[in-house]
Write a protein that holds these residues in place. Structure first.
Motif, short mmCIF file in Angstrom:
data_model
loop_
_atom_site.label_atom_id
_atom_site.label_comp_id
_atom_site.label_asym_id
_atom_site.label_seq_id
_atom_site.Cartn_x
_atom_site.Cartn_y
_atom_site.Cartn_z
N ASP A 512 0.83 -1.20 0.00
CA ASP A 512 0.00 0.00 0.00
C ASP A 512 0.87 1.26 0.00
O ASP A 512 0.64 2.19 -0.77
N GLY A 513 1.91 1.27 0.84
CA GLY A 513 2.78 2.44 0.92
C GLY A 513 3.54 2.70 -0.36
O GLY A 513 3.67 3.85 -0.81
N ARG A 516 1.17 4.10 -3.03
CA ARG A 516 0.84 5.51 -2.77
C ARG A 516 2.04 6.41 -3.09
O ARG A 516 1.88 7.49 -3.65
N ARG A 517 3.22 5.93 -2.72
CA ARG A 517 4.42 6.72 -2.99
C ARG A 517 4.62 6.87 -4.50
O ARG A 517 5.01 7.93 -4.99
N LEU A 519 2.24 6.67 -6.86
CA LEU A 519 1.18 7.49 -7.45
C LEU A 519 1.32 8.96 -7.06
O LEU A 519 1.00 9.85 -7.85
N ALA A 520 1.78 9.21 -5.83
CA ALA A 520 1.83 10.59 -5.34
C ALA A 520 3.12 11.31 -5.70
O ALA A 520 3.12 12.53 -5.84
N ASP A 720 -4.75 10.83 -10.11
CA ASP A 720 -5.63 11.09 -8.97
C ASP A 720 -6.81 10.12 -8.96
O ASP A 720 -7.23 9.65 -7.89
N ASP A 723 -5.51 6.87 -7.81
CA ASP A 723 -5.20 6.96 -6.39
C ASP A 723 -6.45 6.77 -5.54
O ASP A 723 -6.43 6.10 -4.50
N ARG A 724 -7.57 7.36 -5.99
CA ARG A 724 -8.82 7.17 -5.25
C ARG A 724 -9.26 5.71 -5.29
O ARG A 724 -9.80 5.18 -4.31
N VAL A 726 -7.23 3.11 -5.57
CA VAL A 726 -6.33 2.39 -4.67
C VAL A 726 -6.74 2.60 -3.22
O VAL A 726 -6.67 1.68 -2.40
N GLU A 727 -7.18 3.81 -2.89
CA GLU A 727 -7.62 4.11 -1.53
C GLU A 727 -8.80 3.23 -1.14
O GLU A 727 -8.87 2.69 -0.03
N ALA A 730 -7.59 -0.21 -0.61
CA ALA A 730 -6.75 -0.28 0.59
C ALA A 730 -7.59 -0.48 1.84
O ALA A 730 -7.15 -1.12 2.80
#
Length: 856
Positions: A512-513, A516-517, A519-520, A720, A723-724, A726-727, A730
């Motif tokens: 997960d980390g 996010r890293r 994608l962000a 983005d 990312d949503r 994936v959230e 998660a």
């Protein structure tokens, strides 16, 4: 024969007697079985809940297939409309509603703002099934008709909010102006249309043609949905689909029936359900260790009763039968509670998923899913209870007079080992046979088995190190180190209890980390600023000039692009379902290109690139990874349908592609002579890390205003959206990890409870010899601290390796070890181990010495 009957009668009588004794002994309650019960409930409920939700969704999709598909049968052709015999076949089936899907840019009339939209053009028959809900409610002519020279549009509420619009305002799409006449509340076939990156913009087919967006080479989906004159069975729908595929091979269409309205969604749900089921099974297996500890502690507390039964003539088998009945009853209670919780889960999930998936009114109890979870629960309880039960036969009658247990009794009789092996194999076979992807299930179960072996080895290593550690001055620390390696130590139980749960938690947290890293931060830094799609050949020079002026330091990469569907492999029509991996390449049209030289960002892994002036038979370069998944190699041939024409090319080489760079890449790159003279559009990217948001907005406006048919995709916006997504995923993954961690905590509690008798003896003897309560508390704290720290270090290593493999090898993304995950894992392990250990030990320290000393 009479001897056999006598034997069966005796066995029946023994079982009845054992059953009565078991019930009588349970009249005092379930003391000693609460952790056992919690482990079974947790694992059973997780499996029952996950499978019930999955089946609710898939059954709802199947039951609402016509509404989800907005038709009985759906035909999709990319980049060109159906014509001739193909169209005649479709229209001969029944009522036909045509729709056209594409992405484009919607702009304010003054050109001051714009947004990417998912355009869907429909006719007056849409939808054939289901209901289109708008606010306000309007008929087709009022929604989309030409009024005072302006067509009408229905748009998603998010677009109104994003661009500050109201009903009655106007937007420009392509070369036409549209009036926003309603807000889109419900689109019946949204799930069947696939994943959308942008808000919906609903117009009429006539309006789309007037907008000038339907140009040759544009990325357009032409969809024909059919309503049959009479209701059709599953077999009849499949027969029509098979006829369309077999008799109209040149059509190049994808055919889907209402029986399989949203295949990608269904498959993704099944895959995700399998993942959560396997995590639930992990929790159940971890809980199985707790079952073994609980049974061992329970049997240890019953040593006097066992010895008494043996003194009055009970056989070892009869004693085992008595307690097997008790454990079976408790396991059944736990399974029933878990099944009830699992049956409730879909109704709770329906509340949260009502706006996303069609499981509102169709949610129900699913006996098959509940039965599966029940079998998993009972098999797990039996598999992990047999060995500690088998040791009961080794308790001598003299244990009635001494506090002797059976911790050091060694392995039980071979029949108990064989029974354990059989139930373990049955448990694994059930997990594999009921999985969506059996290969993944096999790997998963093998990993669990390997983890148990490794964890046992880690425990042995910790004990070995403790035994050979140098002498320390602190009495409390010496006691702690001695407790770690003495016979009957808690070390194996604690390491096994926490190790698997923490390793799973670390693995999921690192995945997960890293996502996010990526994608962000990392991905946006490497990715282009923009993708520009549907640039016509007549516009490419003007496009280059506009972008070069607006971003003089930017890097512009433009390549020709066509769309093609693979319709043949080595002369045979491929069936996507025949391929475990890579089937996505065969589903629908793929972007293809041609190039005289090897594209940047790729490297040949096999074969040679063609000469720049090559003019022989068509050749193609294929992605090495996908070629391997499809079983393709150098010299094989593929046939691609492009603009209704089939082209067969030989695979000349294989390429390694860095998809994570988000640069322009294609599965298939053809030799330039293959499509000489074929009409096509261009795909381009702009990369300039120095651009800020205002500059990107200015480029977007200039390109959109000058070239209204070009679709501009800002990469950050697309990231983005992902990312949503994936959230959302998660949340479920963290919940699954939490289940496994809770199971680990329960198991740890059971392990400590199982060792309480030995702890009591140790504490009493040490206090008799002069040890104070504070010394004992420090000793136990040091012991739990060392075990928790050692287990956390193992979990960090094992979880880190597993996460690296998944992220780097499977997802092919950069993977890094995240220090915050390491620190949080260490803290969790230490707090849980020391906290639970001291909570259980505190009561032990308060035991009076006299009753214990009398039995030594």
């Amino acid at each position: 024969m009479s001897q056999a009957k006598t034997s069966r009668a005796a066995s029946s009588q023994n079982f009845k007697l054992a059953f009565r004794l078991a019930l009588r002994e349970m009249r005092g309650g379930l003391s000693g079985f609460y952790i056992f019960l919690a482990c079974i409930v947790l694992g059973t409920a997780a499996i029952a809940g996950v499978n019930s939700v999955s089946r609710s969704i898939t059954e709802a999709i199947a039951a609402e297939g016509q509404a989800i598909l907005a038709g009985d049968i759906r035909f999709e052709i990319d980049n060109r409309p159906a014509t001739g015999d193909d169209l005649a076949f479709v229209e001969g089936l029944g009522d036909v509603a045509q729709s056209v899907n594409l992405r484009s840019m919607a702009r304010l009339e003054d050109g001051s703002d714009q947004s990417l939209v998912e355009v869907k053009a429909v006719d007056d028959l849409y939808p054939l099934y289901g209901s289109l809900v708008t606010e306000p409610a309007l008929d087709f002519d009022a929604r989309h008709g030409l009024i005072e020279g302006v067509y009408g549009a229905v748009v998603a509420p998010v677009l109104l909010e994003r661009m500050g619009l109201s009903i009655g305002d106007r937007l420009t799409l392509g070369s036409a102006t549209f009036e926003v006449r309603a807000s889109l509340i419900n689109e019946p076939d949204l799930l069947s249309e696939g994943f959308a990156f942008a808000p919906r913009f609903l117009v009429s087919v006539d309006a789309l043609e007037a907008a000038g967006l339907l140009q040759l080479g544009s990325l357009v989906e032409y969809v024909y949905k059919v309503r049959l004159p009479e209701p059709a069975t599953y077999d009849q729908l499949q027969a029509i689909r098979d006829e369309a595929r077999a008799d109209y091979t040149d059509a190049g269409w994808a055919v889907r029936t209402s029986a399989n309205a949203a295949p990608q969604l269904t498959e993704n749900i099944e895959r995700f359900s399998q993942f959560l089921t396997l995590v639930g099974l992990t929790a159940l297996v971890v809980g199985g260790v707790g079952v073994a500890n609980a049974v061992r502690a329970f049997m240890d507390s019953k040593r006097g009763v066992i010895a008494t039964l043996k003194c009055v003539g009970a056989s070892s088998r009869f004693v085992v039968m008595v307690y097997l009945v008790q454990i079976g009853i408790v396991a059944t209670i736990g399974v029933l509670i878990g099944v009830v919780i699992g049956a409730i889960v879909p109704f709770v999930a329906a509340v949260f998923l009502a706006d996303l998936l069609p499981i509102g009114s169709g949610v129900s109890v699913h006996p098959g899913a509940l039965l599966l979870a029940a079998v998993f629960g009972l098999l797990t309880a039996l598999a992990f209870a047999i060995l500690p039960l088998g040791r009961a036969q080794d308790v001598p009658a003299t244990a009635l007079f001494r506090s002797q247990g059976f911790d050091g009794a060694g392995w039980p009789a071979k029949r108990y080992l064989a029974a354990t092996a059989v139930t373990m194999v049955a448990l694994a076979a059930l997990a594999i046979l009921t999985s969506f992807d059996r290969f993944i299930a096999i790997i998963f179960l093998a990993a669990i088995a390997f983890s148990f072996v490794v964890l046992r080895s880690v425990a042995v290593l910790i004990q070995w190190a403790a035994k050979r550690s140098p002498r320390v001055n602190s009495a409390a620390l010496r006691l702690a180190i001695g407790n770690i390696h003495r016979p009957g130590a808690l070390t194996p139980s604690v390491v096994l209890s926490l190790g698997l749960g923490l390793a799973l938690l670390v693995t999921l947290a690192l995945i997960d980390g890293n996502l996010r890293r990526e994608l962000a931060g990392n991905l946006p830094e490497r990715a282009p600023n923009f993708f520009f799609v549907d640039i016509q050949s007549s516009e490419i020079d003007q496009f280059r000039e506009i972008v070069a002026t607006a971003a003089p330091e930017g890097d512009i990469d433009a390549v020709p692009m066509l769309r093609g569907r693979i319709v043949g492999i080595n002369g045979e029509v491929p069936n996507p379902e025949d391929y475990a991996e890579g089937r996505w390449v065969l589903r629908g049209d793929r972007g293809i290109t041609y190039a005289p030289t090897l594209p940047a960002g790729t490297a040949l892994t096999e074969g040679e690139w063609w000469a720049e002036d090559y003019d022989g038979p068509p050749l193609v370069s294929f992605s090495a990874e996908e070629a391997g998944e499809l079983g393709l190699g150098i010299g094989d041939s593929i046939t691609v349908n492009v603009l209704g024409r089939e082209v067969t090319a030989e695979i000349a080489n294989l390429r390694e592609i860095q998809w994570e760079s988000l640069s322009i890449n294609f599965i298939m790159v053809f030799s330039p002579n293959t499509f000489a003279g074929a009409p096509h559009a261009w795909l381009a990217t702009l990369t300039d890390p120095s651009l800020d948001a205002a500059q990107e907005g200015q480029i977007l406006r200039e390109v959109t205003n000058a070239l209204p048919t070009v679709t501009s995709v800002r990469v950050k916006d697309a990231i983005d959206v992902v990312d949503r997504l994936v959230e959302q995923l998660a949340v479920a993954i963290r919940a699954a990890a939490a289940v496994a961690l809770i199971a680990s905590i329960l198991v740890l509690s059971g392990a400590l409870a199982a060792g309480n008798r030995a702890r009591t003896h140790d504490a009493v003897v040490l206090k008799t010899l002069g040890a104070t309560r504070s010394t004992l508390i420090r000793a136990f704290s040091y012991e739990y601290l060392i075990l928790g720290l050692a287990t956390a270090i193992f979990a960090l290593f094992a979880g880190g390796v597993a996460a690296w493999y998944i992220v780097a090898r499977i997802m092919t993304l950069p993977s890094s070890f995240l220090p915050d995950v390491a620190i949080s894992t260490l803290v969790i392990a230490i707090v849980v181990t020391v906290g639970i250990g001291l909570a259980g030990t505190w009561r032990v320290l308060g035991q009076k010495a006299a009753p214990i000393l009398r039995n030594l």
